[in-house]
Write a protein that holds these residues in place. Structure first.
Motif, mmCIF file in Angstrom:
data_model
loop_
_atom_site.group_PDB
_atom_site.id
_atom_site.type_symbol
_atom_site.label_atom_id
_atom_site.label_comp_id
_atom_site.label_asym_id
_atom_site.label_seq_id
_atom_site.Cartn_x
_atom_site.Cartn_y
_atom_site.Cartn_z
ATOM 1 N N LYS A 41 0.856 -1.179 0.000
ATOM 2 C CA LYS A 41 0.000 0.000 0.000
ATOM 3 C C LYS A 41 0.897 1.235 0.000
ATOM 4 O O LYS A 41 1.818 1.333 0.814
ATOM 5 C CB LYS A 41 -0.892 0.006 1.244
ATOM 6 C CG LYS A 41 -1.914 1.115 1.255
ATOM 7 C CD LYS A 41 -2.837 0.973 2.453
ATOM 8 C CE LYS A 41 -3.915 2.025 2.431
ATOM 9 N NZ LYS A 41 -4.806 1.884 3.586
ATOM 10 N N ARG A 42 0.633 2.143 -0.922
ATOM 11 C CA ARG A 42 1.419 3.374 -1.033
ATOM 12 C C ARG A 42 0.696 4.493 -0.299
ATOM 13 O O ARG A 42 -0.488 4.722 -0.507
ATOM 14 C CB ARG A 42 1.575 3.753 -2.497
ATOM 15 C CG ARG A 42 2.342 5.024 -2.679
ATOM 16 C CD ARG A 42 2.456 5.363 -4.142
ATOM 17 N NE ARG A 42 3.189 6.603 -4.270
ATOM 18 C CZ ARG A 42 3.085 7.410 -5.289
ATOM 19 N NH1 ARG A 42 2.284 7.114 -6.286
ATOM 20 N NH2 ARG A 42 3.780 8.511 -5.337
ATOM 21 N N GLU A 43 1.425 5.160 0.585
ATOM 22 C CA GLU A 43 0.867 6.294 1.326
ATOM 23 C C GLU A 43 1.777 7.496 1.171
ATOM 24 O O GLU A 43 2.994 7.371 1.141
ATOM 25 C CB GLU A 43 0.723 5.954 2.809
ATOM 26 C CG GLU A 43 -0.299 4.875 3.073
ATOM 27 C CD GLU A 43 -0.531 4.637 4.550
ATOM 28 O OE1 GLU A 43 -0.054 5.437 5.380
ATOM 29 O OE2 GLU A 43 -1.188 3.642 4.878
ATOM 30 N N GLY A 52 -3.904 6.633 1.284
ATOM 31 C CA GLY A 52 -3.090 5.701 0.513
ATOM 32 C C GLY A 52 -3.879 4.912 -0.496
ATOM 33 O O GLY A 52 -5.103 4.999 -0.580
ATOM 34 N N TRP A 54 -3.713 0.889 -2.660
ATOM 35 C CA TRP A 54 -3.064 -0.393 -2.859
ATOM 36 C C TRP A 54 -2.479 -0.426 -4.261
ATOM 37 O O TRP A 54 -3.132 -0.039 -5.228
ATOM 38 C CB TRP A 54 -4.058 -1.532 -2.669
ATOM 39 C CG TRP A 54 -4.475 -1.684 -1.255
ATOM 40 C CD1 TRP A 54 -5.613 -1.214 -0.675
ATOM 41 C CD2 TRP A 54 -3.736 -2.329 -0.216
ATOM 42 N NE1 TRP A 54 -5.631 -1.525 0.658
ATOM 43 C CE2 TRP A 54 -4.490 -2.207 0.970
ATOM 44 C CE3 TRP A 54 -2.516 -2.986 -0.159
ATOM 45 C CZ2 TRP A 54 -4.065 -2.726 2.174
ATOM 46 C CZ3 TRP A 54 -2.097 -3.508 1.044
ATOM 47 C CH2 TRP A 54 -2.869 -3.381 2.196
#
Length: 73
Positions: A41-43, A52, A54
């Motif tokens: 997951k990118r935040e 964020g 996924w």
């Protein structure tokens, strides 16, 4: 930039470039029972953070999904 987790049953190493992050994962064999895959997951931290997202790519294990190209959701 390089980041390495402390020694333990699950380890990760991340190497960040300007556009890509290479991530290596290592899990002790005794802790792999029941592990079916993983996702990231990118935040973004800061005022504009929106919780964020996924990342679309995924990794599955051949023992769980023998032919991922022919699998359907």
């Amino acid at each position: 930039m390089r980041v390495i987790t402390p020694p333990g049953d699950f380890r990760a190493k991340a190497i960040a470039g300007t556009r890509v992050v290479l991530i290596a994962l290592d899990c002790a064999e005794g802790k792999r029972n029941g592990l079916m895959g993983f996702a990231f997951k990118r935040e973004v931290k800061g005022a504009a953070a929106g919780g964020g997202m996924w990342l679309r790519s995924s990794k599955v294990f051949q023992s769980i999904v023998p032919d991922p190209k022919n699998e359907h959701d």
